[in-house]
Write a protein that holds these residues in place. Sequence first.
Motif, PDB file in Angstrom:
ATOM      1  N   PRO A   1     -70.190 -55.883  25.643  1.00 43.87           N
ATOM      2  CA  PRO A   1     -70.089 -54.782  26.607  1.00 43.87           C
ATOM      3  C   PRO A   1     -71.014 -54.971  27.811  1.00 43.87           C
ATOM      4  CG  PRO A   1     -71.347 -54.084  24.711  1.00 43.87           C
ATOM      5  CD  PRO A   1     -70.868 -55.476  24.421  1.00 43.87           C
ATOM      6  N   LEU A   2     -70.534 -55.678  28.819  1.00 45.25           N
ATOM      7  CA  LEU A   2     -71.268 -55.830  30.064  1.00 45.25           C
ATOM      8  C   LEU A   2     -70.884 -54.700  30.994  1.00 45.25           C
ATOM      9  CD1 LEU A   2     -70.683 -59.640  30.575  1.00 45.25           C
ATOM     10  CD2 LEU A   2     -72.745 -58.551  29.705  1.00 45.25           C
ATOM     11  N   SER A   3     -71.775 -54.382  31.912  1.00 48.87           N
ATOM     12  CA  SER A   3     -71.478 -53.296  32.827  1.00 48.87           C
ATOM     13  C   SER A   3     -72.132 -53.557  34.167  1.00 48.87           C
ATOM     14  CB  SER A   3     -72.019 -51.985  32.239  1.00 48.87           C
ATOM     15  OG  SER A   3     -71.725 -50.924  33.093  1.00 48.87           O
ATOM     16  N   MET A   4     -71.526 -52.991  35.205  1.00 50.03           N
ATOM     17  CA  MET A   4     -72.141 -53.048  36.513  1.00 50.03           C
ATOM     18  C   MET A   4     -73.382 -52.153  36.471  1.00 50.03           C
ATOM     19  SD  MET A   4     -70.515 -52.160  40.241  1.00 50.03           S
ATOM     20  CE  MET A   4     -69.009 -52.985  39.825  1.00 50.03           C
ATOM     21  N   PRO A   5     -74.455 -52.525  37.187  1.00 50.60           N
ATOM     22  CA  PRO A   5     -75.648 -51.677  37.186  1.00 50.60           C
ATOM     23  C   PRO A   5     -75.320 -50.257  37.620  1.00 50.60           C
ATOM     24  CG  PRO A   5     -76.122 -53.773  38.218  1.00 50.60           C
ATOM     25  CD  PRO A   5     -74.639 -53.726  37.983  1.00 50.60           C
ATOM     26  N   PHE A   6     -75.954 -49.324  36.947  1.00 53.37           N
ATOM     27  CA  PHE A   6     -75.702 -47.915  37.201  1.00 53.37           C
ATOM     28  C   PHE A   6     -75.958 -47.546  38.652  1.00 53.37           C
ATOM     29  CE2 PHE A   6     -76.793 -43.355  36.729  1.00 53.37           C
ATOM     30  CZ  PHE A   6     -75.560 -42.947  36.266  1.00 53.37           C
ATOM     31  N   VAL A   7     -76.971 -48.156  39.276  1.00 60.11           N
ATOM     32  CA  VAL A   7     -77.289 -47.873  40.674  1.00 60.11           C
ATOM     33  C   VAL A   7     -76.110 -48.247  41.566  1.00 60.11           C
ATOM     34  CG1 VAL A   7     -78.837 -48.453  42.579  1.00 60.11           C
ATOM     35  CG2 VAL A   7     -79.758 -48.137  40.285  1.00 60.11           C
ATOM     36  N   ALA A   8     -75.428 -49.334  41.231  1.00 60.63           N
ATOM     37  CA  ALA A   8     -74.268 -49.738  42.031  1.00 60.63           C
ATOM     38  C   ALA A   8     -73.148 -48.717  41.912  1.00 60.63           C
ATOM     39  CB  ALA A   8     -73.779 -51.123  41.598  1.00 60.63           C
ATOM     40  N   THR A   9     -72.941 -48.184  40.721  1.00 57.60           N
ATOM     41  CA  THR A   9     -71.883 -47.186  40.570  1.00 57.60           C
ATOM     42  C   THR A   9     -72.256 -45.892  41.286  1.00 57.60           C
ATOM     43  OG1 THR A   9     -72.698 -46.403  38.436  1.00 57.60           O
ATOM     44  CG2 THR A   9     -71.067 -48.163  38.387  1.00 57.60           C
ATOM     45  N   LEU A  10     -73.541 -45.559  41.314  1.00 52.94           N
ATOM     46  CA  LEU A  10     -73.974 -44.376  42.069  1.00 52.94           C
ATOM     47  C   LEU A  10     -73.701 -44.563  43.556  1.00 52.94           C
ATOM     48  CD1 LEU A  10     -77.358 -43.390  40.388  1.00 52.94           C
ATOM     49  CD2 LEU A  10     -75.166 -42.207  40.229  1.00 52.94           C
ATOM     50  N   ALA A  11     -73.992 -45.763  44.074  1.00 56.04           N
ATOM     51  CA  ALA A  11     -73.734 -46.047  45.487  1.00 56.04           C
ATOM     52  C   ALA A  11     -72.240 -45.947  45.784  1.00 56.04           C
ATOM     53  CB  ALA A  11     -74.278 -47.425  45.853  1.00 56.04           C
ATOM     54  N   GLN A  12     -71.421 -46.458  44.887  1.00 54.82           N
ATOM     55  CA  GLN A  12     -69.970 -46.384  45.075  1.00 54.82           C
ATOM     56  C   GLN A  12     -69.501 -44.934  45.066  1.00 54.82           C
ATOM     57  OE1 GLN A  12     -68.590 -48.647  41.780  1.00 54.82           O
ATOM     58  NE2 GLN A  12     -68.976 -50.615  42.728  1.00 54.82           N
ATOM     59  N   ALA A  13     -70.011 -44.161  44.127  1.00 50.41           N
ATOM     60  CA  ALA A  13     -69.606 -42.759  44.020  1.00 50.41           C
ATOM     61  C   ALA A  13     -70.010 -41.981  45.269  1.00 50.41           C
ATOM     62  CB  ALA A  13     -70.215 -42.127  42.774  1.00 50.41           C
ATOM     63  N   ALA A  14     -71.230 -42.198  45.730  1.00 50.53           N
ATOM     64  CA  ALA A  14     -71.703 -41.491  46.926  1.00 50.53           C
ATOM     65  C   ALA A  14     -70.864 -41.874  48.142  1.00 50.53           C
ATOM     66  CB  ALA A  14     -73.175 -41.808  47.164  1.00 50.53           C
ATOM     67  N   ALA A  15     -70.556 -43.152  48.293  1.00 52.40           N
ATOM     68  CA  ALA A  15     -69.761 -43.603  49.431  1.00 52.40           C
ATOM     69  C   ALA A  15     -68.353 -43.014  49.374  1.00 52.40           C
ATOM     70  CB  ALA A  15     -69.706 -45.134  49.463  1.00 52.40           C
ATOM     71  N   LEU A  16     -67.745 -43.009  48.195  1.00 50.34           N
ATOM     72  CA  LEU A  16     -66.401 -42.453  48.067  1.00 50.34           C
ATOM     73  C   LEU A  16     -66.398 -40.963  48.381  1.00 50.34           C
ATOM     74  CD1 LEU A  16     -63.385 -42.863  47.152  1.00 50.34           C
ATOM     75  CD2 LEU A  16     -64.146 -41.768  45.069  1.00 50.34           C
ATOM     76  N   TRP A  17     -67.359 -40.227  47.810  1.00 56.77           N
ATOM     77  CA  TRP A  17     -67.409 -38.787  48.067  1.00 56.77           C
ATOM     78  C   TRP A  17     -67.598 -38.524  49.552  1.00 56.77           C
ATOM     79  CZ3 TRP A  17     -70.920 -35.560  50.325  1.00 56.77           C
ATOM     80  CH2 TRP A  17     -70.594 -34.202  50.285  1.00 56.77           C
ATOM     81  N   LEU A  18     -68.500 -39.273  50.193  1.00 57.11           N
ATOM     82  CA  LEU A  18     -68.762 -39.071  51.616  1.00 57.11           C
ATOM     83  C   LEU A  18     -67.504 -39.325  52.439  1.00 57.11           C
ATOM     84  CD1 LEU A  18     -70.774 -38.435  53.850  1.00 57.11           C
ATOM     85  CD2 LEU A  18     -71.361 -40.869  53.899  1.00 57.11           C
ATOM     86  N   LEU A  19     -66.802 -40.411  52.166  1.00 58.51           N
ATOM     87  CA  LEU A  19     -65.566 -40.699  52.898  1.00 58.51           C
ATOM     88  C   LEU A  19     -64.519 -39.606  52.675  1.00 58.51           C
ATOM     89  CD1 LEU A  19     -65.217 -44.540  52.294  1.00 58.51           C
ATOM     90  CD2 LEU A  19     -65.737 -43.392  54.463  1.00 58.51           C
ATOM     91  N   ALA A  20     -64.368 -39.180  51.426  1.00 56.97           N
ATOM     92  CA  ALA A  20     -63.387 -38.134  51.116  1.00 56.97           C
ATOM     93  C   ALA A  20     -63.784 -36.812  51.781  1.00 56.97           C
ATOM     94  CB  ALA A  20     -63.255 -37.959  49.607  1.00 56.97           C
ATOM     95  N   ALA A  21     -65.071 -36.472  51.761  1.00 62.33           N
ATOM     96  CA  ALA A  21     -65.532 -35.223  52.376  1.00 62.33           C
ATOM     97  C   ALA A  21     -65.348 -35.256  53.885  1.00 62.33           C
ATOM     98  CB  ALA A  21     -66.996 -34.974  52.015  1.00 62.33           C
ATOM     99  N   LEU A  22     -65.602 -36.427  54.495  1.00 60.82           N
ATOM    100  CA  LEU A  22     -65.392 -36.546  55.950  1.00 60.82           C
ATOM    101  C   LEU A  22     -63.914 -36.451  56.304  1.00 60.82           C
ATOM    102  CD1 LEU A  22     -67.954 -39.369  56.816  1.00 60.82           C
ATOM    103  CD2 LEU A  22     -68.089 -36.943  57.475  1.00 60.82           C
TER     104      LEU A  22
END
Length: 181
Positions: A102-123
């Motif tokens: 079970p490998l995973s992308m670092p949690f910080v990277a997923t947080l950055a992705q989530a924040a970027a997606l939310w920001l784009l969707a909110a804009l």
Amino acid sequence: ASAAACVLACIAAWGAGWLQQPLPWLWAAGTAAWVIAGSWLLWRSVFVHELPAPGLLGIALAGLVVWTLSEYALHRFVFHGRSAPRLILQGHGRHHGAPDVPLSMPFVATLAQAAALWLLAALALGIPSGSLFSSAFFVGYGIYGAVHSLVHDLSRQGRVVRWLRDVHEVHHEHPGANFGV
């Protein structure tokens, strides 16, 4: 520029040696975080922003459709792309080389992705609708993560799990095919 630097640093960390060790808690934490974030945004969209009922289903379906298309496109053109950064290819290649780990992308990277997606969707849609769109995208990603980990857990049995595993193994045996897994 600082967000891009953060994402690049997270991708670099993904290639770090410490991530080569099995980290089942990290896999589970990432999946849970996407579902929790999505559920929280859904709650805010409905009860705080009081989005009208007629638009809720359409926006949520759009988020799920965009998640599905995004997963396919990223998997096919980035994780298996010839021009993808070496660290991405190595990280995903590790998953193909040891699919039961079970490998995973670092949690910080997923947080950055989530924040970027939310920001784009909110804009693009405004905060209430952008939050609902993001919630569906995040829940879709969380469900995908849970199903993907279930398929790779060889101790799990059952007709549906075995069928999903068989379909998914086609991709692991033939990495140039069956990207929508």
